[in-house]
Write an enzyme that holds these catalytic residues in place. Structure first.
Site, PDB file in Angstrom:
ATOM      1  N   GLU A  48       0.750  -1.165   0.047  1.00 31.85           N
ATOM      2  CA  GLU A  48       0.038  -0.040   0.045  1.00 31.85           C
ATOM      3  C   GLU A  48       0.705   1.478   0.066  1.00 31.85           C
ATOM      4  OE1 GLU A  48      -2.313   1.248  -0.742  1.00 31.85           O
ATOM      5  OE2 GLU A  48      -3.976   0.972   0.482  1.00 31.85           O
ATOM      6  N   ASP A 101      -3.505   5.183   6.383  1.00 27.95           N
ATOM      7  CA  ASP A 101      -4.079   6.337   7.507  1.00 27.95           C
ATOM      8  C   ASP A 101      -5.147   5.878   8.074  1.00 27.95           C
ATOM      9  OD1 ASP A 101      -5.740   6.759   5.438  1.00 27.95           O
ATOM     10  OD2 ASP A 101      -5.266   8.505   4.930  1.00 27.95           O
ATOM     11  N   PHE A 127      -1.931  15.987   4.763  1.00 27.19           N
ATOM     12  CA  PHE A 127      -2.243  15.507   3.446  1.00 27.19           C
ATOM     13  C   PHE A 127      -0.943  15.608   2.451  1.00 27.19           C
ATOM     14  CE2 PHE A 127      -3.713  15.979  -1.128  1.00 27.19           C
ATOM     15  CZ  PHE A 127      -4.608  14.875  -1.132  1.00 27.19           C
ATOM     16  N   ASP A 129      -2.220  10.945  -4.877  1.00 27.75           N
ATOM     17  CA  ASP A 129      -2.762  11.836  -5.738  1.00 27.75           C
ATOM     18  C   ASP A 129      -3.629  12.920  -5.102  1.00 27.75           C
ATOM     19  OD1 ASP A 129      -6.143  11.040  -6.450  1.00 27.75           O
ATOM     20  OD2 ASP A 129      -4.792   9.910  -5.311  1.00 27.75           O
TER      21      ASP A 129
END
Length: 181
Positions: free
Chosen positions: A100, A104, A153, A160
């Site tokens: 992966e 999160d 983030f 993406d």
């Protein structure tokens, strides 16, 4: 700096550090799986770069296949996981390592663990390039972790923002915001 739509990102992890960590993960995986029948399952779309580079460093015999799951819309988890493309190889009695890009909340891994466990693998582990311990709510903590990062983030190197930014060699974080993924 990297501009993606309305957001500006700055380098968070440089390509050299990414490659060094992936090489170290491959060495650990080789030690743990030498002489065993191992299948790597990369989760698309995000893990494609991580999986490709990991395979370059992993020198033992192995299989690799891909599944596609979705749980993100923009910068936030949709809270639901949909299997889009399924498993196309037998994993029964094989040692399975899920690859992966980022773990999160762990929602995707919970769903994938449930789906794969039905196939009766000999073992089932997770290898992730990035792990956000602050955001993690799952029960299947990754065994192999490249970088533990804050709950910010990030994009690049397969990750993406609205499907943009996957094709960079560095990992970037959102500039000037504490917004989480």
């Amino acid at each position: 700096m990297l501009q993606l739509n309305d957001k500006l990102f700055e380098i968070f992890i440089q390509k050299e550090k990414i490659q060094a960590e992936i090489s170290a993960l491959a060495s650990r995986l080789e030690q743990d799986y030498t002489g065993k029948e191992v299948v790597f399952i990369a989760v698309l779309n995000g893990a494609f770069m991580f999986a490709a580079d990991l395979m370059k460093y992993f020198r033992s015999s192995c299989e690799i296949t891909f599944v596609k799951m979705s749980s993100y819309q923009g910068m936030h988890s949709s809270g639901r996981v949909d299997e889009v493309i399924g498993l196309n190889t037998s994993i029964k009695n094989k040692h399975v390592v899920i690859l992966e890009d980022i773990v999160d909340t762990g929602i995707t891994m919970e769903k994938l663990f449930t789906l794969l466990s039905v196939e009766k693998p000999a073992s089932l582990e997770i290898a992730t390039l990035l792990f956000k311990p602050e955001a993690f709510k799952g029960t299947h903590t990754p065994t192999y972790i490249g970088f533990s990062i804050p709950n910010k983030f990030v994009v690049g190197y397969g990750l993406d923002y609205n499907e943009l930014g996957r094709n960079t060699e560095h990992i970037y974080q959102l500039k000037g915001e504490e917004e989480s993924h």
